[in-house]
Design a protein around this motif. Structure first.
Motif, PDB file in Angstrom:
ATOM      1  N   TYR A 585      43.481  39.544  55.741  1.00 11.57           N
ATOM      2  CA  TYR A 585      42.267  40.116  54.692  1.00 11.57           C
ATOM      3  C   TYR A 585      42.090  41.395  53.464  1.00 11.57           C
ATOM      4  O   TYR A 585      43.683  41.311  53.271  1.00 11.57           O
ATOM      5  CB  TYR A 585      41.718  41.466  55.909  1.00 11.57           C
ATOM      6  N   GLY A 586      41.275  41.576  52.510  1.00 13.65           N
ATOM      7  CA  GLY A 586      42.433  42.010  51.162  1.00 13.65           C
ATOM      8  C   GLY A 586      41.365  42.912  50.202  1.00 13.65           C
ATOM      9  O   GLY A 586      40.115  43.162  50.999  1.00 13.65           O
ATOM     10  N   THR A 587      41.178  42.673  49.492  1.00 14.79           N
ATOM     11  CA  THR A 587      40.317  43.208  48.417  1.00 14.79           C
ATOM     12  C   THR A 587      40.470  42.557  47.315  1.00 14.79           C
ATOM     13  O   THR A 587      40.899  41.940  46.681  1.00 14.79           O
ATOM     14  CB  THR A 587      40.596  44.842  48.359  1.00 14.79           C
ATOM     15  N   VAL A 588      39.350  42.479  46.850  1.00 10.45           N
ATOM     16  CA  VAL A 588      38.461  41.533  44.803  1.00 10.45           C
ATOM     17  C   VAL A 588      39.089  42.886  44.108  1.00 10.45           C
ATOM     18  O   VAL A 588      39.172  43.946  44.290  1.00 10.45           O
ATOM     19  CB  VAL A 588      36.945  42.044  44.902  1.00 10.45           C
ATOM     20  N   GLY A 589      40.175  42.381  42.866  1.00  4.86           N
ATOM     21  CA  GLY A 589      41.229  43.376  42.604  1.00  4.86           C
ATOM     22  C   GLY A 589      41.334  42.640  41.203  1.00  4.86           C
ATOM     23  O   GLY A 589      41.605  41.252  40.865  1.00  4.86           O
ATOM     24  N   ASP A 590      41.756  43.230  39.987  1.00  7.96           N
ATOM     25  CA  ASP A 590      42.668  43.035  38.795  1.00  7.96           C
ATOM     26  C   ASP A 590      44.352  43.347  39.062  1.00  7.96           C
ATOM     27  O   ASP A 590      44.367  43.308  40.516  1.00  7.96           O
ATOM     28  CB  ASP A 590      42.025  44.021  38.014  1.00  7.96           C
ATOM     29  N   TYR A 591      45.174  42.519  38.751  1.00  9.27           N
ATOM     30  CA  TYR A 591      45.949  42.935  37.924  1.00  9.27           C
ATOM     31  C   TYR A 591      46.379  43.060  36.791  1.00  9.27           C
ATOM     32  O   TYR A 591      46.019  42.421  35.435  1.00  9.27           O
ATOM     33  CB  TYR A 591      46.845  41.740  39.470  1.00  9.27           C
ATOM     34  N   GLU A 592      48.338  43.599  36.554  1.00 12.89           N
ATOM     35  CA  GLU A 592      48.831  43.562  35.675  1.00 12.89           C
ATOM     36  C   GLU A 592      50.042  42.669  36.221  1.00 12.89           C
ATOM     37  O   GLU A 592      51.264  43.321  36.154  1.00 12.89           O
ATOM     38  CB  GLU A 592      48.977  44.499  35.157  1.00 12.89           C
ATOM     39  N   PRO A 593      49.897  41.355  35.172  1.00 14.09           N
ATOM     40  CA  PRO A 593      51.383  40.608  35.616  1.00 14.09           C
ATOM     41  C   PRO A 593      52.624  41.285  34.775  1.00 14.09           C
ATOM     42  O   PRO A 593      53.742  41.135  34.834  1.00 14.09           O
ATOM     43  CB  PRO A 593      51.141  39.069  34.747  1.00 14.09           C
ATOM     44  N   LYS A 594      52.915  41.674  33.369  1.00 18.11           N
ATOM     45  CA  LYS A 594      53.188  42.737  32.318  1.00 18.11           C
ATOM     46  C   LYS A 594      53.101  43.352  31.498  1.00 18.11           C
ATOM     47  O   LYS A 594      52.093  43.524  31.545  1.00 18.11           O
ATOM     48  CB  LYS A 594      54.635  41.029  31.782  1.00 18.11           C
ATOM     49  N   ASP A 595      53.931  44.145  31.111  1.00 19.91           N
ATOM     50  CA  ASP A 595      53.455  45.204  30.470  1.00 19.91           C
ATOM     51  C   ASP A 595      52.697  44.640  29.202  1.00 19.91           C
ATOM     52  O   ASP A 595      53.108  43.626  28.367  1.00 19.91           O
ATOM     53  CB  ASP A 595      55.369  45.659  29.706  1.00 19.91           C
ATOM     54  N   GLY A 596      51.688  45.737  28.932  1.00 23.01           N
ATOM     55  CA  GLY A 596      50.751  45.289  28.190  1.00 23.01           C
ATOM     56  C   GLY A 596      49.725  44.204  28.505  1.00 23.01           C
ATOM     57  O   GLY A 596      48.955  44.483  27.462  1.00 23.01           O
ATOM     58  N   VAL A 597      49.438  43.509  29.453  1.00 25.04           N
ATOM     59  CA  VAL A 597      48.663  42.916  30.399  1.00 25.04           C
ATOM     60  C   VAL A 597      47.954  43.413  31.316  1.00 25.04           C
ATOM     61  O   VAL A 597      48.725  43.590  32.535  1.00 25.04           O
ATOM     62  CB  VAL A 597      49.508  41.071  30.005  1.00 25.04           C
ATOM     63  N   LYS A 598      46.429  43.017  30.957  1.00 29.31           N
ATOM     64  CA  LYS A 598      45.881  42.905  31.840  1.00 29.31           C
ATOM     65  C   LYS A 598      45.159  42.246  32.431  1.00 29.31           C
ATOM     66  O   LYS A 598      44.024  42.145  31.824  1.00 29.31           O
ATOM     67  CB  LYS A 598      45.167  45.103  32.410  1.00 29.31           C
ATOM     68  N   TYR A 599      44.449  41.757  33.579  1.00 27.49           N
ATOM     69  CA  TYR A 599      43.856  40.552  33.882  1.00 27.49           C
ATOM     70  C   TYR A 599      42.556  40.728  35.085  1.00 27.49           C
ATOM     71  O   TYR A 599      42.847  41.689  35.804  1.00 27.49           O
ATOM     72  CB  TYR A 599      45.057  39.586  34.266  1.00 27.49           C
ATOM     73  N   LYS A 600      41.164  40.863  34.445  1.00 24.79           N
ATOM     74  CA  LYS A 600      40.820  41.359  35.275  1.00 24.79           C
ATOM     75  C   LYS A 600      39.944  40.306  36.363  1.00 24.79           C
ATOM     76  O   LYS A 600      40.693  39.190  36.212  1.00 24.79           O
ATOM     77  CB  LYS A 600      38.905  41.258  34.229  1.00 24.79           C
ATOM     78  N   TYR A 601      39.375  41.151  37.428  1.00 23.79           N
ATOM     79  CA  TYR A 601      38.945  40.347  38.901  1.00 23.79           C
ATOM     80  C   TYR A 601      37.790  39.028  38.681  1.00 23.79           C
ATOM     81  O   TYR A 601      38.328  37.473  39.522  1.00 23.79           O
ATOM     82  CB  TYR A 601      38.535  41.144  39.924  1.00 23.79           C
ATOM     83  N   LEU A 602      36.869  38.312  37.223  1.00 24.13           N
ATOM     84  CA  LEU A 602      36.284  37.966  37.426  1.00 24.13           C
ATOM     85  C   LEU A 602      36.879  37.291  36.169  1.00 24.13           C
ATOM     86  O   LEU A 602      36.289  37.326  34.270  1.00 24.13           O
ATOM     87  CB  LEU A 602      34.873  38.450  37.516  1.00 24.13           C
ATOM     88  N   THR A 603      36.565  35.712  36.542  1.00 19.90           N
ATOM     89  CA  THR A 603      36.334  35.171  34.573  1.00 19.90           C
ATOM     90  C   THR A 603      34.506  34.449  34.859  1.00 19.90           C
ATOM     91  O   THR A 603      34.095  34.456  35.541  1.00 19.90           O
ATOM     92  CB  THR A 603      36.799  34.064  34.908  1.00 19.90           C
ATOM     93  N   THR A 604      34.062  34.014  33.505  1.00 18.85           N
ATOM     94  CA  THR A 604      32.571  33.204  33.528  1.00 18.85           C
ATOM     95  C   THR A 604      32.583  31.674  33.026  1.00 18.85           C
ATOM     96  O   THR A 604      33.883  31.654  32.042  1.00 18.85           O
ATOM     97  CB  THR A 604      32.329  34.358  32.918  1.00 18.85           C
ATOM     98  N   LEU A 605      31.480  31.510  32.978  1.00 15.47           N
ATOM     99  CA  LEU A 605      31.113  30.363  32.251  1.00 15.47           C
ATOM    100  C   LEU A 605      30.958  30.077  30.263  1.00 15.47           C
ATOM    101  O   LEU A 605      31.943  29.287  30.234  1.00 15.47           O
ATOM    102  CB  LEU A 605      29.872  29.951  32.638  1.00 15.47           C
ATOM    103  N   SER A 606      31.509  31.415  30.492  1.00 16.93           N
ATOM    104  CA  SER A 606      32.574  31.523  28.618  1.00 16.93           C
ATOM    105  C   SER A 606      33.386  31.518  28.704  1.00 16.93           C
ATOM    106  O   SER A 606      33.752  30.593  27.329  1.00 16.93           O
ATOM    107  CB  SER A 606      32.311  32.866  28.122  1.00 16.93           C
TER     108      SER A 606
END
Length: 725
Positions: A585-606
């Motif tokens: 079990y867990g939660t939906v969420g973003d993450y920051e893989p390295k300094d200055g970079v943040k990935y959002k939790y969702l991608t789209t067809l764009s």
């Protein structure tokens, strides 16, 4: 052919899916056994957003979510029922072998996709299985009361005997498949009662430009835009019991199927997965992790790179070869990239040092108590000695496995066909049984050779033979003259040419003629068979040496795990994954893989349109999908901002085997399909990284959108129970 597995052999047969125990249980860490989950864990799930009673998730007496979950192909993947007619959803890559098997130049389902318009059009898949868990029972006391005073071989022999008795009695009593599995390194034993269905038919799959979009380039990466899904259907006998394929079979009616929730997700939403994670060892010591990093992973990466380069050139030159080798290449490259990424992450995250801290803490704990010192004092020294003494054996085993047993296909053919031949010889006195088996084995051999190209395999053989002879420690491989013969001592290429020219196994027709031979001596003199048996004989010698060397290892590891749990009695511990049903079990969420970079939790067809590159096979986009994008024809599946969702991230704890696991919301409804982990946390099978580890999922809205707008498969949507549309 099956091989007896030692501790180290299991490591690389599962292609280094090895994980490490962490001393502090982190927020959403854990592949929990639902039948042993604690009230504390249930309360945590409820606090995070589980809205349904836990009995609705797992129950042995009433229908529950676990009755909708199956293990595919003995634990290689997970699938879930999404209709009352046995419709099964899983990943595209979990059905890739079947899609490839049904593909040809005339009907290229890999390239174009496939959708059965009626049940009669659904395609059978010999050998594909779906296993359903019925009940699970803790039988530790029955076993351990007879083994508590035993160690080494005597202990294992006693336990194996007791397991055989328990399984046989349970199978007869319940009329189900029964299997006892070990947990916590032999401190716990659980009996599983299951049903395995063997008529599993392909219903539909998107083209690889959707189901494998991004290919090897995006594998293990985020952002991801892969529609990694496919549909199967489970069939059974008219009375509802498992049965081999038959036109008289009917769709299986599960006790429970999942409801589809199209209302979407948002950041911090509760998520839950149920599935069958394969193999982990989160109690592996620093010595074991070091061996994986320095011995196993480099060999896996290097040998597979050599093999894949040869395949790739041939696949680019021929559509027929590309279809034949697509699944083989995909499977190989997946773990090639995994081995590379895992070593990079091991270094970056300093996992070995962290594990040494855990071991130091454990040592300080038992030193302060004379009884603990007596019981646990020798565990780590014994384990360390086992790895130090067995280092070269591990190297030899890994090289042999990767270059020979998992290298050229002709070696695998030799071992499989030898088994068929020996079984057939036993029937020579019974002409009717002989003819029947010969017909069955002939079909098996034809299937074996369906996607085989002798000329390409010969190139693989030469490359793998060179690596095997040059890199295996000299004392742990056959002498070159003994293996190849004096004539070929300095000409391995000529040996390879002659083996493929003279062996009956280079072609299915001659292989079939060979198994008809009534002269065993002549059969085993076939050059491919003779070579394969020499390699196998030396492989067994290495395994035997390692087994003898490590007789004390299993006892030490069992005590170590017991000690870890005794050291921290307030903690909830979960056992290593071993292809049994697990809950995370867990939660939906973003993450920051390295300094200055943040990935959002969702991608789209764009993002798919942005990545499009017609010159790269991995990034070609179907014209129909592009048309839908530019017309914004997303129906009710779009986000509030008008964009079409594709994939999302959670921090659920998964590993290999979880592919295809349903991602469920707090109501127990299906919102997505787990299919991958992320590159920055490639040590996720070595340690759960709270800050970095993510589970990559395909959004259920994208799946239904493709069914509706591209596949025109409304008949499948009509089968499903959709809520919150």
């Amino acid at each position: 052919m099956e091989y007896k597995l030692t501790r180290l052999m299991r490591i690389f047969l599962t292609v280094i899916l090895i994980v490490l125990y962490s001393s502090v249980l982190k927020a959403d860490e854990g592949m929990w056994l639902p039948y042993l989950i604690s009230n504390n864990q249930i309360e945590q799930m409820q606090d995070k957003g589980l809205k349904i009673p836990f009995e609705s998730v797992y129950s042995q007496s009433e229908p529950s979510l676990k009755d909708a979950i199956v293990s595919l192909d003995d634990g290689s993947c997970t699938g879930e029922f999404i209709s009352s007619q046995g419709l099964l959803l899983t990943n595209h890559h979990c059905g890739y072998n079947e899609i490839q098997q049904h593909s040809s130049v005339e009907h290229n389902y890999l390239q174009n996709g496939f959708w059965a318009r009626t049940k009669e059009e659904e395609l059978p898949n010999p050998g594909k299985t779906a296993t359903l868990l019925i009940e699970a029972h803790d039988v530790s006391e029955q076993i351990l009361q007879h083994a508590h005073a035993l160690n080494g071989t005597g202990r294992q022999v006693t336990i194996d005997s007791l397991i055989n008795i328990i399984e046989a009695e349970a199978s007869i009593k319940h009329q189900l498949d029964a299997r006892v599995k070990s947990f916590f390194s032999g401190n716990t034993y659980i009996l599983f009662l299951t049903q395995t269905f063997r008529d599993v038919r392909l219903v539909g799959t998107p083209p690889s430009s959707i189901g494998k979009f991004g290919g090897d380039t995006d594998n293990w990466m985020w952002p991801r835009h892969t529609g990694d899904f496919s549909f199967f259907r489970v069939y059974c006998a008219p009375d509802g019991t498992p049965a081999e394929y038959s036109k008289n079979n009917i769709p299986f009616e599960p006790k429970m199927h999942l409801k589809i929730d199209l209302s979407g997700i948002k950041r911090d939403d509760f998520t839950m997965t149920l599935g069958y994670p394969g193999h982990t060892q989160r109690y592996l010591t620093s010595f074991g992790i070091k061996e994986i990093k320095e011995v196993v992973n480099p060999v896996v990466a290097e040998t597979r790179s050599i093999k894949q380069d040869i395949w790739s050139k041939a696949m680019k030159a021929s559509e027929e070869i590309n279809i034949k080798y697509a699944a083989k290449y995909s499977e190989s490259s997946n773990y090639w990239k995994y081995a590379i990424g895992q070593n990079k992450a091991l270094e970056k995250l300093d996992i070995i040092a962290k594990q040494k801290e855990i071991e130091s803490s454990f040592t300080e704990w038992f030193k302060n108590d004379s009884l603990y010192l007596k019981e646990y004092g020798k565990t780590l020294p014994v384990i360390e000695a086992s790895y130090l003494l067995g280092n070269k054996l591990t190297l030899a085993e890994t090289i042999t496995q990767e270059t020979m047993l998992e290298g050229p296909e002709i070696i695998n053919f030799a071992l499989e066909i030898s088994t068929l031949y020996m079984e057939l010889q036993e029937k020579r006195g019974d002409s009717e049984a002989y003819v029947q088996d010969l017909e069955h084995y002939t079909k098996s051999i034809d299937q074996l050779y369906k996607d085989f190209d002798a000329a390409l395999d010969q190139k693989i053989f030469m490359a793998m033979l060179s690596y095997y002879l040059e890199e295996t420690p000299e004392k742990l491989r056959p002498e070159i003259e003994s293996l190849l013969g004096k004539k070929y001592l300095d000409n391995w290429s000529e040996f390879t040419d002659d083996l493929y020219a003279k062996s009956a196994l280079s072609d299915s027709d001659t292989a079939i003629e060979l198994i008809k031979s009534d002269n065993p001596d002549a059969f085993f003199e076939d050059p491919a068979i003779a070579f394969s048996y020499q390699v196998l004989a030396y492989f067994y010698k290495i395994l035997d040496l390692h087994d003898k060397l490590n007789r004390q290892y299993d006892d030490a590891q069992r005590l170590l795990v017991k000690g870890y749990m005794q050291q921290k009695p307030e903690k909830d511990f979960y056992p290593d994954a071993n292809s049994t049903l697990r809950l995370s079990y867990g939660t939906v969420g973003d993450y920051e893989p390295k300094d200055g970079v943040k990935y959002k939790y969702l991608t789209t067809l764009s993002g798919i349109i942005e990545k499009e590159d017609p010159e790269q096979l991995d990034f070609r986009v179907p014209e129909q999908l592009k048309t839908l994008y530019y017309k914004k024809d997303f129906a009710s599946y779009a986000l509030d901002n008008g964009k079409m969702p594709v994939c999302f991230l959670t921090n659920n704890d998964i590993t290999g085997g979880n592919s295809g696991s349903p991602v469920l919301n707090g109501d127990g409804n299906l919102i997505g399909l787990a299919f991958d982990g992320n590159w920055e946390a490639m040590t996720s099978d070595l340690a759960y990284e709270e800050r970095l580890q993510k589970c990559i999922c395909v959004d259920i809205r994208y799946i239904i959108f493709i069914l509706d707008k591209m596949a025109n498969a409304q008949h499948l949507i009509d089968e499903m129970e959709i809520v919150n549309q």
